[in-house]
Write an enzyme that holds these catalytic residues in place. Structure first.
Site, PDB file in Angstrom:
ATOM      1  CG  HIS A  56      -1.651  -1.232   1.518  1.00 14.04           C
ATOM      2  ND1 HIS A  56      -2.597  -1.549   0.389  1.00 14.04           N
ATOM      3  CD2 HIS A  56      -1.741  -2.120   2.356  1.00 14.04           C
ATOM      4  CE1 HIS A  56      -3.211  -2.696   0.856  1.00 14.04           C
ATOM      5  NE2 HIS A  56      -2.866  -3.142   2.104  1.00 14.04           N
ATOM      6  CG  HIS A 215      -6.117  -6.088   1.119  1.00 17.97           C
ATOM      7  ND1 HIS A 215      -6.859  -5.463   1.972  1.00 17.97           N
ATOM      8  CD2 HIS A 215      -4.815  -5.967   1.553  1.00 17.97           C
ATOM      9  CE1 HIS A 215      -6.380  -5.069   2.938  1.00 17.97           C
ATOM     10  NE2 HIS A 215      -5.188  -5.357   2.833  1.00 17.97           N
TER      11      HIS A 215
END
Lengths: 330, 330
Positions: A56, A215
């Site tokens: 991320h 995700h």
């Protein structure tokens, strides 16, 4: 799988080494790369610690530095950091005023940060960020997911922590920021976790995933690709219906790229989202545009809206000096 | 084609509107969106004007502001801005000390900036940036192409311009920076120009284009995908053989993403490139990592090395306050 890597098992460690070298004026790497910490601590300041799965970036290590986090614990890609990592980070940055943990609402993260809190020596409080309006429950979370709103919490609480507020005050502020912040995203492509080697999910050439998680987990629905305006209307509309911001207050608009969408499209989305917000009677007082809370190379973006007041604006504008966010006199 | 757009013909205008709104504290948009200019000009300072085809964002509009450019002229995607645009930008930002044009070495850009210079009322000088070592001649250029080294020229000359140097001094500095700067890139995927609707080129699932240009034009050779270390060795080796930097001087390392490669891979490349440079006896004194000179959503990156001296370091560290680069006290 086409990536600039040497081997799936060393992606995180090599990337952390590069990050620490590139930002050696701001951060140092903890032993065994358990955490990235601020190079210089401010005695008496509450330590702000966050973390989560890698993939991320720049979240969270890119937000370590003056005016934001004191430490960030990177797990393996899309995997929670261990309680041991988090406890080590807390012990490294607690100068006596305790540590506030900023945790995205995923089951693994919540559990491991809780276990770490029990291991810590000093006072520990935490806040769970759950800004994603897309779904009420998902693959990895009970309750709403924590997404790009996390950086807004980290920025505002980070600025307040520099003012030597107490840990209880900072926790209350963090909860207030989270309660005034909502996000929702859209994916135009999947991403590939290096260790898996194949895309997390598949989308047809004319499909998008509305409300996607960071995700690549499913969102609200898979639909035909629409125009930027239609996408912005859906994201902003969902956010506004849930947030119910007061018309008199300006907002912060974060248009966040997931990693594979270029700047020219993100600014086009800024333009679209700003128009949609105005149609709802809401003016954008502050903007942030770029890849900040990503899903590896996923194409798409998320929109985050935070309802501002004078205090939030002051904290947003306060100096920040990290790998990924920089502004103001420091 | 999967993009966050409304229609191919309005991508640039809508994106510029979003950019101007998001950075209204720094820039304003010229009439008919001919240019992005600095909101506040500094009388007596030489005006720095650049520009080129869109699709390379944040180059150049993202570098307009204190310590860098005074104006940037965006052409349509991968298309040179017109002489009319460039002349309008010069007239808007020339406060009497003349304008220095910073031009990437592509035939269309060079021609149009030359024509604009002839149309301008004040004194005009220019510098052509040609930092790409990959090929000596390409689809769009006679001589080497100008790529990410352009931002290094813009940063260092921008800082010097704030010190009220003359236009002749700034042109000499720009040439010196260009002469101490080299770049080379690699593509792992193509990009799609919205108006074309199909990828500019195709790569097999196991191929990469070494020495690719920022419009997706061919480089040195198409080869099987290699490890990050092997790629870094090839890029850094080619740069060093050509630049022949003195060992005693540190360098600036720019690892630039082309738009579709995530931060975790770019910092891994930072780590690899830093090691390769060290093997050549060269230490990295300054780093810049991110998507700065892009090719829409192309996956891949370029490496730029500038040989530094004390003066270059001072100018690099000087304050900058633009949409895409921010640091220092302003």
């Amino acid at each position: 799988m086409k990536k600039l890597i040497n081997a799936p098992e060393t992606v995180l460690s090599e990337s952390l080494d590069g990050f620490a070298a590139a930002h050696a004026d701001i951060v140092t790497l903890g032993a065994e790369r358990k955490f990235v910490r601020r190079k210089t601590l401010k005695p008496g300041k509450v330590g702000l610690v966050s973390g989560g799965g890698a993939g991320h970036e720049p979240l969270h290590a890119g937000f370590v530095g003056l005016g934001m986090l004191d430490a960030a614990c990177p797990g393996q890609i899309f995997t929670s950091p261990t309680p041991d990592q988090i406890a080590a980070a807390m012990n490294a940055v607690d100068t006596g005023a305790g540590c506030l943990l900023i945790v995205k609402n995923y089951e693994g993260d919540v559990m491991n940060f809780e276990m770490a809190a029990e291991m810590a020596e000093g006072k520990v409080l935490s806040v769970v960020v759950d800004d994603d309006v897309a779904v009420e429950r998902s693959t990895y979370s009970t309750g709403r997911r924590g997404v790009a709103g996390t950086l807004v919490v980290e920025k505002l609480v980070g600025a307040a922590a520099e003012e030597s507020r107490t840990i209880d005050e900072l926790q209350a502020l963090a909860k207030a920021v989270n309660s005034r912040t909502r996000s929702m995203g859209v994916a135009l492509s999947s991403c590939t976790v290096p260790a898996a080697g194949t895309p997390t999910f598949t989308l047809a050439d004319d499909e998008m995933e509305l409300g996607v998680g960071i995700h690549g987990e499913p969102g609200r629905r898979r639909v035909k690709l629409e125009t930027a305006d239609a996408i912005a209307a859906e994201l902003v509309g969902s956010i506004i219906r849930d947030l119910e911001p007061r018309r008199s207050h300006g907002c912060l608009l974060v248009v966040n790229g997931f990693g594979g969408t270029p700047s020219i499209e993100l600014y086009l989305m800024v333009n679209a989202a700003t128009r949609m917000l105005r149609e709802h009677g809401i003016e954008v007082a502050r903007f942030l545009t770029g890849n900040y809370v990503t899903s590896l190379e996923m194409a798409g973006c998320s929109i985050t809206v935070t309802e501002l007041d004078d205090e939030f604006i002051r904290l947003w504008d306060a100096p920040v000096h990290t790998g990924a966010l920089h502004w103001g006199r420091v």
